[in-house]
Scaffold this active site. Sequence first.
Site, PDB file in Angstrom:
ATOM      1  N   CYS A 116       1.055  -1.536   0.288  1.00  0.00           N
ATOM      2  CA  CYS A 116      -0.372   0.314  -0.124  1.00  0.00           C
ATOM      3  C   CYS A 116       0.821   1.502  -0.170  1.00  0.00           C
ATOM      4  O   CYS A 116       0.221   2.635  -0.676  1.00  0.00           O
ATOM      5  CB  CYS A 116      -0.996  -0.320   1.583  1.00  0.00           C
ATOM      6  SG  CYS A 116      -2.514  -1.189   1.092  1.00  0.00           S
ATOM      7  N   HIS A 243      -3.494   6.975   2.563  1.00  0.00           N
ATOM      8  CA  HIS A 243      -3.758   6.011   2.504  1.00  0.00           C
ATOM      9  C   HIS A 243      -4.978   5.759   2.605  1.00  0.00           C
ATOM     10  O   HIS A 243      -5.057   5.728   4.074  1.00  0.00           O
ATOM     11  CB  HIS A 243      -2.418   5.234   3.037  1.00  0.00           C
ATOM     12  CG  HIS A 243      -2.868   3.486   2.394  1.00  0.00           C
ATOM     13  ND1 HIS A 243      -3.409   3.375   1.301  1.00  0.00           N
ATOM     14  CD2 HIS A 243      -3.071   2.536   3.143  1.00  0.00           C
ATOM     15  CE1 HIS A 243      -3.342   1.625   0.983  1.00  0.00           C
ATOM     16  NE2 HIS A 243      -3.378   1.035   2.688  1.00  0.00           N
ATOM     17  N   ASN A 273     -10.234   0.117   0.465  1.00  0.00           N
ATOM     18  CA  ASN A 273      -8.742   0.080   0.267  1.00  0.00           C
ATOM     19  C   ASN A 273      -8.498  -0.709  -1.504  1.00  0.00           C
ATOM     20  O   ASN A 273      -8.917  -1.564  -1.414  1.00  0.00           O
ATOM     21  CB  ASN A 273      -8.023  -0.923   1.071  1.00  0.00           C
ATOM     22  CG  ASN A 273      -6.259  -0.714   1.599  1.00  0.00           C
ATOM     23  OD1 ASN A 273      -5.870  -0.341   0.718  1.00  0.00           O
ATOM     24  ND2 ASN A 273      -5.938  -1.336   2.140  1.00  0.00           N
TER      25      ASN A 273
HETATM   26  O1  UT7 Z   1      -3.427  -1.296   3.785  1.00  0.00           O
HETATM   27  C1  UT7 Z   1      -3.276  -2.264   4.872  1.00  0.00           C
HETATM   28  C2  UT7 Z   1      -4.288  -3.276   4.779  1.00  0.00           C
HETATM   29  N1  UT7 Z   1      -4.400  -3.242   6.197  1.00  0.00           N
HETATM   30  C3  UT7 Z   1      -5.681  -1.864   7.042  1.00  0.00           C
HETATM   31  O2  UT7 Z   1      -5.513  -1.038   7.051  1.00  0.00           O
HETATM   32  C4  UT7 Z   1      -6.307  -2.690   8.594  1.00  0.00           C
HETATM   33  C5  UT7 Z   1      -5.540  -2.532   9.585  1.00  0.00           C
HETATM   34  N2  UT7 Z   1      -6.803  -2.996  10.841  1.00  0.00           N
HETATM   35  C6  UT7 Z   1      -8.840  -2.396  10.582  1.00  0.00           C
HETATM   36  O3  UT7 Z   1      -9.131  -1.742   9.671  1.00  0.00           O
HETATM   37  C7  UT7 Z   1      -8.987  -3.013  11.620  1.00  0.00           C
HETATM   38  O4  UT7 Z   1      -7.944  -4.022  12.501  1.00  0.00           O
HETATM   39  C8  UT7 Z   1     -10.187  -4.342  10.674  1.00  0.00           C
HETATM   40  C9  UT7 Z   1     -11.377  -3.111   9.864  1.00  0.00           C
HETATM   41  C10 UT7 Z   1     -10.134  -5.339  10.048  1.00  0.00           C
HETATM   42  C11 UT7 Z   1     -11.037  -4.947  12.493  1.00  0.00           C
HETATM   43  O5  UT7 Z   1     -11.832  -4.113  12.913  1.00  0.00           O
HETATM   44  P1  UT7 Z   1     -11.668  -4.330  14.191  1.00  0.00           P
HETATM   45  O6  UT7 Z   1     -12.109  -3.538  15.258  1.00  0.00           O
HETATM   46  O7  UT7 Z   1     -10.467  -4.035  14.233  1.00  0.00           O
HETATM   47  O8  UT7 Z   1     -12.029  -5.322  14.225  1.00  0.00           O
HETATM   48  P2  UT7 Z   1     -11.285  -7.036  15.762  1.00  0.00           P
HETATM   49  O9  UT7 Z   1     -10.468  -7.671  14.473  1.00  0.00           O
HETATM   50  O10 UT7 Z   1     -11.032  -6.667  16.597  1.00  0.00           O
HETATM   51  O11 UT7 Z   1     -12.760  -7.994  15.229  1.00  0.00           O
HETATM   52  C12 UT7 Z   1     -13.851  -7.579  16.271  1.00  0.00           C
HETATM   53  C13 UT7 Z   1     -15.301  -8.592  15.484  1.00  0.00           C
HETATM   54  C14 UT7 Z   1     -14.581  -9.534  16.179  1.00  0.00           C
HETATM   55  O12 UT7 Z   1     -15.576 -10.488  16.786  1.00  0.00           O
HETATM   56  P3  UT7 Z   1     -15.370 -10.914  18.174  1.00  0.00           P
HETATM   57  O13 UT7 Z   1     -14.373 -11.952  18.252  1.00  0.00           O
HETATM   58  O14 UT7 Z   1     -15.510  -9.114  18.587  1.00  0.00           O
HETATM   59  O15 UT7 Z   1     -17.089 -11.375  17.741  1.00  0.00           O
HETATM   60  C15 UT7 Z   1     -14.883 -10.017  14.266  1.00  0.00           C
HETATM   61  O16 UT7 Z   1     -15.210 -11.508  14.448  1.00  0.00           O
HETATM   62  O17 UT7 Z   1     -15.847  -7.973  14.502  1.00  0.00           O
HETATM   63  C16 UT7 Z   1     -15.725  -9.136  14.408  1.00  0.00           C
HETATM   64  N3  UT7 Z   1     -15.873  -9.454  12.598  1.00  0.00           N
HETATM   65  C17 UT7 Z   1     -16.476  -9.022  11.877  1.00  0.00           C
HETATM   66  N4  UT7 Z   1     -18.603  -8.779  11.832  1.00  0.00           N
HETATM   67  C18 UT7 Z   1     -19.151  -8.351  11.398  1.00  0.00           C
HETATM   68  C19 UT7 Z   1     -14.653  -9.461  11.750  1.00  0.00           C
HETATM   69  N5  UT7 Z   1     -14.603  -8.710  10.752  1.00  0.00           N
HETATM   70  C20 UT7 Z   1     -16.125  -8.918  10.791  1.00  0.00           C
HETATM   71  C21 UT7 Z   1     -17.383  -8.098   9.763  1.00  0.00           C
HETATM   72  N6  UT7 Z   1     -17.913  -8.143   9.970  1.00  0.00           N
HETATM   73  N7  UT7 Z   1     -17.107  -8.312   7.945  1.00  0.00           N
END
Ligand code: UT7
Length: 316
Positions: A116, A243, A273
């Site tokens: 990225c 980004h 993204n």
């Molecule tokens: O260019 C670089 C690319 N990468 C990035 O920029 C990613 C950087 N990270 C992020 O943007 C965030 O970490 C995410 C958007 C990927 C995730 O958000 P988060 O607030 O960090 O959520 P999390 O991964 O801690 O997940 C929270 C909950 C989990 O459930 P439990 O374990 O709390 O029950 C996940 O299973 O949200 C759940 N979850 C979803 N629920 C509904 C994960 N993805 C989804 C989804 N829909 N799509």
Amino acid sequence: MSSPAIGILGTGAYSPAKVLTNHELARMVETTDEWIVSRTGIRERRIAGKTETTSSMAAAAARAALADAGVTPEQVDLIILATLTPDQPMPATACLVQHLLGVPPRAACFDLNAACSGFLYALDTAWAMLASGRYRHALVIGAEKLSTIVDWTDRSTCVLFGDGAGAAVLGPTRGTAQILGARLYAEGAHAGLLCVPRGPKPFIQMKGREVFKNAVREMEDAVRDILEQHGLAASQIACVIPHQANLRIIEALGKYLGLPPERFAVSLDRHGNTSAASIPLALDEARRSGRVRAGDLTLLVAFGAGLTYGSALVRW
Ligand code: UT7
């Protein structure tokens, strides 16, 4: 001999026609529009059609940038294409773009992968090559067909990414749109946080929370470094083009830098993204919408797999 001043003479972008909304995604995996919007700010993304390739999207964005710059393909002697989704491992997709555009054989053409951060890596590389005086007009392109490396059954990643391309023409300037500085970094110790492994499932794998935390810290460091180098305060930056990964990352960066949300260009709500394409897409949008005006100081800042990161400063 002093180095010639190099500027961004024009920009262009290309997005596939097919829109994939959060509501459509909610029928494919267990997710909701509410979750995606509140956690990422993304509402929809574009997905390339079967006949659309990284090279075809790159060429379309490049044509728009050349038209904007008033530069012809014959004048281009360098093409750097930032991508992590080349059409094939070889030849370089930049060579395919050269052929599509009709850029003559005396041009150097190569791909560059800094995920990225790719567009900023390509921009800094092209700037150095042009400043050497040995090349005159460069096409710097970020193009991605990420839909081919997304696991469409993994809700934690498939909601984030999209396809598209953005491009800039770099060349000699008498002061407008001048590139004032750039700085690149990488932390290979964190390479495992975001990767596409070889093997039967060559899809994007990510430790989202860790990437999030590193992204905010790295982008803040990159911004503070470049501001310090140039003796500038954050408040002097008219527009930050970050980004486009997650609106919460952009908001956190704004908070740490003491900059209001209006100072940040945001296009991720409509594109998701798009990796190396995200900054040139957002930059082109910001310029064409009048968000970036003559004399404005603009700061481009990226992070991505590697983990790579970096920043660049442009005075329009
Ligand atoms: O260019 C670089 C690319 N990468 C990035 O920029 C990613 C950087 N990270 C992020 O943007 C965030 O970490 C995410 C958007 C990927 C995730 O958000 P988060 O607030 O960090 O959520 P999390 O991964 O801690 O997940 C929270 C909950 C989990 O459930 P439990 O374990 O709390 O029950 C996940 O299973 O949200 C759940 N979850 C979803 N629920 C509904 C994960 N993805 C989804 C989804 N829909 N799509």
